[in-house]
Design a protein around this motif. Structure first.
Motif, PDB file in Angstrom:
ATOM      1  N   MET A   1     -14.568  35.166   3.755  1.00  0.00           N
ATOM      2  CA  MET A   1     -15.079  34.634   5.134  1.00  0.00           C
ATOM      3  C   MET A   1     -13.996  34.470   6.123  1.00  0.00           C
ATOM      4  SD  MET A   1     -15.547  30.677   4.201  1.00  0.00           S
ATOM      5  CE  MET A   1     -14.075  29.594   4.146  1.00  0.00           C
ATOM      6  N   LYS A   2     -14.156  34.558   7.143  1.00  0.00           N
ATOM      7  CA  LYS A   2     -13.163  34.469   8.360  1.00  0.00           C
ATOM      8  C   LYS A   2     -12.755  32.995   8.328  1.00  0.00           C
ATOM      9  CE  LYS A   2     -13.983  38.530  10.881  1.00  0.00           C
ATOM     10  NZ  LYS A   2     -14.642  39.325  10.007  1.00  0.00           N
ATOM     11  N   GLY A  10       6.079  23.751  10.901  1.00  0.00           N
ATOM     12  CA  GLY A  10       7.228  23.722  11.736  1.00  0.00           C
ATOM     13  C   GLY A  10       6.880  24.535  12.902  1.00  0.00           C
ATOM     14  N   LYS A  11       7.812  25.355  13.679  1.00  0.00           N
ATOM     15  CA  LYS A  11       7.632  25.791  14.990  1.00  0.00           C
ATOM     16  C   LYS A  11       6.941  26.963  14.866  1.00  0.00           C
ATOM     17  CE  LYS A  11      11.813  23.452  16.909  1.00  0.00           C
ATOM     18  NZ  LYS A  11      13.013  23.677  17.564  1.00  0.00           N
ATOM     19  N   THR A  12       7.141  27.661  13.868  1.00  0.00           N
ATOM     20  CA  THR A  12       6.069  28.950  13.749  1.00  0.00           C
ATOM     21  C   THR A  12       5.132  28.923  12.451  1.00  0.00           C
ATOM     22  OG1 THR A  12       7.996  29.864  12.246  1.00  0.00           O
ATOM     23  CG2 THR A  12       8.143  30.254  14.683  1.00  0.00           C
ATOM     24  N   PRO A  13       3.877  28.161  12.712  1.00  0.00           N
ATOM     25  CA  PRO A  13       3.084  27.941  11.604  1.00  0.00           C
ATOM     26  C   PRO A  13       2.326  29.422  11.312  1.00  0.00           C
ATOM     27  CG  PRO A  13       2.378  26.931  13.592  1.00  0.00           C
ATOM     28  CD  PRO A  13       3.751  27.402  13.994  1.00  0.00           C
ATOM     29  N   GLU A  14       2.447  30.403  12.076  1.00  0.00           N
ATOM     30  CA  GLU A  14       1.650  31.632  11.910  1.00  0.00           C
ATOM     31  C   GLU A  14       0.226  31.175  11.740  1.00  0.00           C
ATOM     32  OE1 GLU A  14       2.495  34.614   9.447  1.00  0.00           O
ATOM     33  OE2 GLU A  14       4.646  34.258   9.277  1.00  0.00           O
ATOM     34  N   ILE A  15      -0.645  30.562  13.107  1.00  0.00           N
ATOM     35  CA  ILE A  15      -2.083  30.349  13.255  1.00  0.00           C
ATOM     36  C   ILE A  15      -2.502  31.487  13.549  1.00  0.00           C
ATOM     37  CG2 ILE A  15      -3.616  28.996  14.492  1.00  0.00           C
ATOM     38  CD1 ILE A  15      -1.391  26.925  14.866  1.00  0.00           C
ATOM     39  N   GLY A  16      -3.770  31.862  12.932  1.00  0.00           N
ATOM     40  CA  GLY A  16      -4.523  33.033  12.999  1.00  0.00           C
ATOM     41  C   GLY A  16      -5.581  33.304  12.269  1.00  0.00           C
ATOM     42  N   ILE A  17      -6.669  34.151  12.651  1.00  0.00           N
ATOM     43  CA  ILE A  17      -7.974  34.210  11.814  1.00  0.00           C
ATOM     44  C   ILE A  17      -7.633  35.103  10.725  1.00  0.00           C
ATOM     45  CG2 ILE A  17     -10.367  34.873  12.056  1.00  0.00           C
ATOM     46  CD1 ILE A  17     -10.441  33.839  14.888  1.00  0.00           C
ATOM     47  N   THR A  18      -8.094  34.641   9.625  1.00  0.00           N
ATOM     48  CA  THR A  18      -7.943  35.522   8.381  1.00  0.00           C
ATOM     49  C   THR A  18      -8.923  35.660   7.360  1.00  0.00           C
ATOM     50  OG1 THR A  18      -6.664  33.723   7.095  1.00  0.00           O
ATOM     51  CG2 THR A  18      -5.242  35.173   8.527  1.00  0.00           C
ATOM     52  N   GLU A  19      -8.958  36.365   6.572  1.00  0.00           N
ATOM     53  CA  GLU A  19      -9.918  36.511   5.400  1.00  0.00           C
ATOM     54  C   GLU A  19      -9.516  35.554   4.471  1.00  0.00           C
ATOM     55  OE1 GLU A  19     -12.883  37.806   5.030  1.00  0.00           O
ATOM     56  OE2 GLU A  19     -13.208  38.590   6.877  1.00  0.00           O
ATOM     57  N   VAL A  20     -10.566  34.393   3.806  1.00  0.00           N
ATOM     58  CA  VAL A  20     -10.068  33.756   2.605  1.00  0.00           C
ATOM     59  C   VAL A  20     -11.281  33.612   2.024  1.00  0.00           C
ATOM     60  CG1 VAL A  20      -8.625  32.193   4.204  1.00  0.00           C
ATOM     61  CG2 VAL A  20     -10.984  31.507   3.894  1.00  0.00           C
ATOM     62  N   PRO A  21     -11.201  33.554   0.600  1.00  0.00           N
ATOM     63  CA  PRO A  21     -12.294  33.455  -0.556  1.00  0.00           C
ATOM     64  C   PRO A  21     -13.279  32.297  -0.057  1.00  0.00           C
ATOM     65  CG  PRO A  21     -10.325  33.150  -1.383  1.00  0.00           C
ATOM     66  CD  PRO A  21      -9.908  32.991  -0.026  1.00  0.00           C
ATOM     67  N   ARG A  22     -14.608  32.777  -0.207  1.00  0.00           N
ATOM     68  CA  ARG A  22     -15.810  31.744   0.192  1.00  0.00           C
ATOM     69  C   ARG A  22     -15.612  30.477  -0.991  1.00  0.00           C
ATOM     70  NH1 ARG A  22     -21.767  33.355   1.572  1.00  0.00           N
ATOM     71  NH2 ARG A  22     -22.851  31.362   0.897  1.00  0.00           N
ATOM     72  N   ASP A  28     -20.875  17.412  -6.361  1.00  0.00           N
ATOM     73  CA  ASP A  28     -21.136  16.358  -5.473  1.00  0.00           C
ATOM     74  C   ASP A  28     -21.134  17.102  -3.841  1.00  0.00           C
ATOM     75  OD1 ASP A  28     -18.436  16.420  -5.564  1.00  0.00           O
ATOM     76  OD2 ASP A  28     -18.198  14.280  -4.777  1.00  0.00           O
ATOM     77  N   GLU A  29     -20.818  18.208  -3.854  1.00  0.00           N
ATOM     78  CA  GLU A  29     -20.418  18.794  -2.690  1.00  0.00           C
ATOM     79  C   GLU A  29     -21.606  19.940  -2.063  1.00  0.00           C
ATOM     80  OE1 GLU A  29     -15.645  19.241  -3.051  1.00  0.00           O
ATOM     81  OE2 GLU A  29     -16.817  20.838  -3.788  1.00  0.00           O
ATOM     82  N   MET A  30     -21.519  20.034  -0.962  1.00  0.00           N
ATOM     83  CA  MET A  30     -22.413  20.953  -0.043  1.00  0.00           C
ATOM     84  C   MET A  30     -21.571  22.113   0.545  1.00  0.00           C
ATOM     85  SD  MET A  30     -24.989  17.949   1.472  1.00  0.00           S
ATOM     86  CE  MET A  30     -23.753  17.679   2.660  1.00  0.00           C
ATOM     87  N   LEU A  31     -22.350  23.345   0.501  1.00  0.00           N
ATOM     88  CA  LEU A  31     -21.796  24.427   1.215  1.00  0.00           C
ATOM     89  C   LEU A  31     -22.566  24.471   2.671  1.00  0.00           C
ATOM     90  CD1 LEU A  31     -19.715  27.014   1.081  1.00  0.00           C
ATOM     91  CD2 LEU A  31     -21.596  28.284   0.493  1.00  0.00           C
ATOM     92  N   THR A  96      -8.952  20.333   3.234  1.00  0.00           N
ATOM     93  CA  THR A  96      -9.489  21.527   3.594  1.00  0.00           C
ATOM     94  C   THR A  96      -9.988  21.345   5.022  1.00  0.00           C
ATOM     95  OG1 THR A  96     -11.321  23.097   2.943  1.00  0.00           O
ATOM     96  CG2 THR A  96     -11.806  20.798   3.005  1.00  0.00           C
ATOM     97  N   GLY A  97     -10.603  22.383   5.702  1.00  0.00           N
ATOM     98  CA  GLY A  97     -10.881  22.786   7.216  1.00  0.00           C
ATOM     99  C   GLY A  97     -12.098  22.994   7.503  1.00  0.00           C
ATOM    100  N   SER A  98     -12.538  22.667   8.760  1.00  0.00           N
ATOM    101  CA  SER A  98     -13.637  23.149   9.438  1.00  0.00           C
ATOM    102  C   SER A  98     -13.753  24.490  10.104  1.00  0.00           C
ATOM    103  CB  SER A  98     -14.200  21.969  10.320  1.00  0.00           C
ATOM    104  OG  SER A  98     -13.197  21.854  11.252  1.00  0.00           O
ATOM    105  N   LEU A  99     -12.757  25.106  10.451  1.00  0.00           N
ATOM    106  CA  LEU A  99     -12.705  26.361  11.408  1.00  0.00           C
ATOM    107  C   LEU A  99     -12.912  27.343  10.377  1.00  0.00           C
ATOM    108  CD1 LEU A  99     -10.044  25.052  14.063  1.00  0.00           C
ATOM    109  CD2 LEU A  99     -12.307  25.771  14.530  1.00  0.00           C
ATOM    110  N   ALA A 100     -13.911  27.618  10.156  1.00  0.00           N
ATOM    111  CA  ALA A 100     -14.359  28.817   9.070  1.00  0.00           C
ATOM    112  C   ALA A 100     -15.782  28.989   9.128  1.00  0.00           C
ATOM    113  CB  ALA A 100     -13.762  28.442   7.552  1.00  0.00           C
ATOM    114  N   GLU A 101     -16.069  30.080   8.549  1.00  0.00           N
ATOM    115  CA  GLU A 101     -17.629  30.494   8.702  1.00  0.00           C
ATOM    116  C   GLU A 101     -18.506  29.543   7.899  1.00  0.00           C
ATOM    117  OE1 GLU A 101     -17.979  35.186   9.615  1.00  0.00           O
ATOM    118  OE2 GLU A 101     -16.991  34.610   7.736  1.00  0.00           O
ATOM    119  N   PHE A 102     -17.649  29.242   6.675  1.00  0.00           N
ATOM    120  CA  PHE A 102     -18.316  28.353   5.535  1.00  0.00           C
ATOM    121  C   PHE A 102     -17.481  27.208   5.239  1.00  0.00           C
ATOM    122  CE2 PHE A 102     -20.515  32.211   5.160  1.00  0.00           C
ATOM    123  CZ  PHE A 102     -21.806  31.767   4.888  1.00  0.00           C
ATOM    124  N   ALA A 103     -17.987  25.999   5.008  1.00  0.00           N
ATOM    125  CA  ALA A 103     -16.852  24.755   4.809  1.00  0.00           C
ATOM    126  C   ALA A 103     -17.387  23.932   3.412  1.00  0.00           C
ATOM    127  CB  ALA A 103     -16.730  23.910   5.860  1.00  0.00           C
TER     128      ALA A 103
END
Length: 333
Positions: A1-2, A10-22, A28-31, A96-103
């Motif tokens: 997923m994206k 730090g000053k260069t955190p390399e923020i970007g949209i990448t492919e990560v495992p779903r 007790d969790e929900m997708l 974990t974070g929310s800026l993804a196709e699934f959380a």
């Protein structure tokens, strides 16, 4: 997923949209298929490493905290929700974070999305709603007729906190720029100080509660507008020893935070005023109560700008400028 990730602190955190495992689920969790993700200033602060001793991430880490979306799968012990339910939640402090196709969302952190809000509006709420609730209701116990000072009234926290405070029956003072005076008045603010023309500490007096939202010397100045027995609840620091103790941090960090907050605590004590630092915690039950206020129309989300997911990095950059009126939201769908 994206997903929008950062790779280092730090000053260069390399923020970007990448492919990560779903992600996979615990019982007790929900997708949740994320439809929108609300941004908060701390999203930018995390990548600097400022909160590295407190917030734990495995790098590269997915960014963002707030979300609204639709449940697509639930763990075996989830009883409050089912696939197809529309929910909103904060994942702050979960690693974990929310800026993804699934959380992945623990069921105890989620609440049903208010029916009268779309996903963008709902995603704008969790952190500012929970922060306002925990500061004003839980810690300050704001009562009818009290006076509450909420600086930066046109910002994300300010626009929500003003409305909640008015719902609680209190009198609200705030600061804003000339261009935003009408906005904060429409939200219910009583005393509106145009900070380009006046200093709030020279105008306001007799207040019971101050919500600390502005860096610099605003906290110290706000001591003078409080009645004896008043409270300063800071969202921006300095961190204090009580915070370290609550999170069971090391003695060294407890000592450091105690030193950081010593000056403001002493100044407050001289005026018989209490100072404390608030670090918001996700809470599905509180979010349910907030959702009821939203559903009833007592509080209305204020959204400044919506960015598509492929411009999520630009959305964070826009937020960092500190000029938004209300919240900045990323629409995933």
């Amino acid at each position: 997923m994206k997903a929008l990730t950062f790779k280092r602190y730090g000053k260069t955190p390399e923020i970007g949209i990448t492919e990560v495992p779903r992600p996979t689920l615990r019982p007790d969790e929900m997708l949740v298929k994320v439809h929108a993700a609300g941004l908060n200033p701390i999203d930018n602060m995390i990548t600097t490493g400022m909160f590295k001793p407190v917030l734990k991430f495995q790098l590269p880490a997915v960014m963002g905290s707030d979300l609204a979306g639709v449940i697509v799968e639930v763990g075996g012990s989830v009883t409050r929700f089912k696939p197809g339910d529309e929910v909103f939640a904060s994942l702050f402090d979960q690693g974990t974070g929310s800026l993804a196709e699934f959380a992945v969302v623990p069921q105890d952190l989620a609440a049903r999305k208010p029916a009268n809000l779309d996903f963008v509006q709902a995603a704008s709420v969790p952190m500012v709603g929970l922060t306002s609730w925990q500061a004003l209701k839980e810690r300050a116990d704001v009562q009818t007729g009290q006076r509450v000072f909420i600086p930066a009234g046109s910002g994300g926290i300010g626009t929500f906190a003003i409305q909640l405070t008015k719902h609680l029956g209190a009198y609200v003072g705030t600061t804003t720029s000339t261009a935003n005076v009408a906005l904060v008045k429409s939200l219910g603010a009583d005393d509106v100080i145009d900070y380009k023309k006046q200093e709030f500490e020279q105008v306001l007096q007799g207040y019971n509660v101050v919500l600390g939202t502005i860096r610099g010397n605003a906290l110290e100045k706000s001591i003078g507008i409080l009645k004896p027995g008043g409270k300063i609840i800071s969202l921006i620091g300095p961190l204090d020893a009580a915070f370290a103790q609550a999170r069971k941090l090391s003695f060294v960090l407890e000592l450091i935070f105690g030193l950081m907050s010593r000056k403001i605590i002493r100044m407050a004590a001289k005026k018989d005023v209490d100072y404390s630092f608030l670090f918001v915690r996700p809470d599905g039950e509180q979010l349910n109560e907030i959702g009821a206020l939203l559903d009833a129309g007592h509080i209305h989300p204020v959204v400044d700008k919506v960015f598509p997911f492929d411009q999520a990095k630009q959305a964070l950059e826009y937020l960092s400028q500190g000029r938004s009126k209300g919240k900045v939201v990323v629409r995933m769908q």
